[in-house]
Design an enzyme around this catalytic site. Structure first.
Site, PDB file in Angstrom:
ATOM      1  N   MET A  69      -8.907   8.083  -0.186  1.00  0.00           N
ATOM      2  CA  MET A  69      -9.753   8.432   0.857  1.00  0.00           C
ATOM      3  C   MET A  69     -10.536   9.773   0.755  1.00  0.00           C
ATOM      4  SD  MET A  69      -7.248   7.487   3.979  1.00  0.00           S
ATOM      5  CE  MET A  69      -6.532   5.980   4.131  1.00  0.00           C
ATOM      6  N   HIS A 125      -1.228  -1.511  -4.150  1.00  0.00           N
ATOM      7  CA  HIS A 125      -2.616  -1.181  -3.402  1.00  0.00           C
ATOM      8  C   HIS A 125      -2.794   0.483  -3.310  1.00  0.00           C
ATOM      9  CE1 HIS A 125      -5.990  -2.173  -0.738  1.00  0.00           C
ATOM     10  NE2 HIS A 125      -5.596  -0.974  -0.148  1.00  0.00           N
ATOM     11  N   ASP A 132      -4.840   3.568  -1.846  1.00  0.00           N
ATOM     12  CA  ASP A 132      -5.937   3.885  -1.076  1.00  0.00           C
ATOM     13  C   ASP A 132      -6.510   5.053  -1.201  1.00  0.00           C
ATOM     14  OD1 ASP A 132      -6.150   1.759   0.860  1.00  0.00           O
ATOM     15  OD2 ASP A 132      -4.025   2.139   1.303  1.00  0.00           O
ATOM     16  N   MET A 147     -12.057   4.183  -0.475  1.00  0.00           N
ATOM     17  CA  MET A 147     -12.792   4.634   0.707  1.00  0.00           C
ATOM     18  C   MET A 147     -13.785   5.951   0.362  1.00  0.00           C
ATOM     19  SD  MET A 147      -9.921   3.493   3.161  1.00  0.00           S
ATOM     20  CE  MET A 147      -8.679   3.396   1.787  1.00  0.00           C
ATOM     21  N   ASP A 191      -6.515  -6.350   4.810  1.00  0.00           N
ATOM     22  CA  ASP A 191      -5.866  -4.881   4.543  1.00  0.00           C
ATOM     23  C   ASP A 191      -6.044  -4.335   5.994  1.00  0.00           C
ATOM     24  OD1 ASP A 191      -5.050  -2.452   3.889  1.00  0.00           O
ATOM     25  OD2 ASP A 191      -6.929  -1.700   2.758  1.00  0.00           O
ATOM     26  N   HIS A 232      -8.450   0.915  -3.897  1.00  0.00           N
ATOM     27  CA  HIS A 232      -9.216   0.779  -2.694  1.00  0.00           C
ATOM     28  C   HIS A 232      -9.877   2.260  -2.555  1.00  0.00           C
ATOM     29  CE1 HIS A 232      -9.646  -0.018   2.015  1.00  0.00           C
ATOM     30  NE2 HIS A 232     -10.887   0.002   1.293  1.00  0.00           N
ATOM     31  N   MET A 262     -11.511  -5.510   5.690  1.00  0.00           N
ATOM     32  CA  MET A 262     -10.463  -5.000   6.187  1.00  0.00           C
ATOM     33  C   MET A 262     -10.293  -5.523   7.647  1.00  0.00           C
ATOM     34  SD  MET A 262     -10.007  -2.162   4.582  1.00  0.00           S
ATOM     35  CE  MET A 262      -9.076  -1.294   5.743  1.00  0.00           C
ATOM     36  N   SER A 309       0.951  -1.114   0.045  1.00  0.00           N
ATOM     37  CA  SER A 309      -0.124  -0.009  -0.075  1.00  0.00           C
ATOM     38  C   SER A 309       0.899   1.233  -0.202  1.00  0.00           C
ATOM     39  CB  SER A 309      -0.825  -0.045   1.227  1.00  0.00           C
ATOM     40  OG  SER A 309      -1.319   1.539   1.365  1.00  0.00           O
TER      41      SER A 309
END
Ligand code: DX5
Ligand code: ZN
Length: 230
Positions: free
Chosen positions: A50, A46, A48, A81, A188, A79, A150, A21
């Site tokens: 957000m 990965h 992320d 979020m 994760d 991913h 998660m 990540s």
């Protein structure tokens, strides 16, 4: 496809995969650190995303992914979020994601989001937070390529794994096997050299690690993690 290549493809699918990540990377040297994990044998990367709404923090979005895509063909495991992910699927597909994971808790119509991702030629994953029961993914299992369980509350890197989530990995894996499906289970959050075996034993096949890869010596961290996942 010739028979031997077919066998190779099947073996490839059976292998557990490490997905570093980049949230834990040094952004001053992001390109260099991505090349380092790639050279050390990372299977996926990965990413992320957000939005400051679904989770309290804000990370980065499409421009960063486009830049990465321009320089590497590594598999991008994105991913999201993000509240109402349906608003952004097309943009993330266009900027180079290979797989798009969205949170079940954030989508109004998860099945429609999965169909949208697939219609754009990308792999689709659904993600559940620690408080969401394994059974919540049941209606979507036959439609997705991945379930992301998660193992910390989403929003920040560097947290400790929640042991109760390992049991959830086992439940999700069992539900997939009972249906005879070929769906990856990704974990994760808080994955370390010390606990990575416990999650693969529970049935995880894609392992995300941020701090455990990028803090300290990347190639040594990668070697130690890769050693423990097959
Ligand atoms: C947390 C993110 C994770 C995070 C993992 O919300 O989804 O991907 O970067 O970081 P570590 O491995 O440090 O817990
Ligand atoms: Zn993540």
């Amino acid at each position: 496809m010739p028979a031997d290549r077919n066998i190779l493809r099947q073996r490839e699918q059976l292998m557990n995969k490490l997905s570093p990540s980049i949230l834990a990377a040094d952004f001053w040297n992001l390109g260099g650190e991505i090349l380092a994990v790639q050279k050390a044998g990372a299977h996926y990367l990965h990413i992320d995303v957000m939005d400051g709404m679904f989770v309290p923090s804000i990370s980065f979005g499409m421009p960063v992914i486009s830049s990465i895509r321009k320089h590497t063909d590594i598999f991008l495991d994105v991913h999201l979020m993000v509240e109402k992910p349906e608003r952004y699927i097309k943009e993330f597909a266009d900027c180079g994601a290979d797989l798009i994971n969205f949170h079940l808790e954030a989508a109004q119509d998860p099945e429609a989001v999965i169909c949208l991702i697939r219609s754009l030629g990308k792999k689709a994953g659904i993600t559940i937070k620690p408080g969401t029961p394994a059974e919540a993914v049941t209606p979507y299992l036959a439609l997705v390529d991945m379930v992301l369980v998660m193992t910390v509350e989403p929003g920040f890197g560097g947290q400790k794994i929640l042991p109760s989530c390992i049991e959830k990995v086992r439940l999700v894996r069992r539900m997939i096997e009972e249906r005879g499906l070929a769906v990856d289970v990704e974990v994760d959050g808080g994955i370390t050299r010390e606990n990575i075996r416990s999650v693969t034993e529970a049935g995880a096949s894609v392992l995300v690690a941020g701090s455990a890869v990028f803090k300290g010596d990347i190639s040594e961290n990668m070697r130690e993690l890769l050693l423990r996942i097959q």
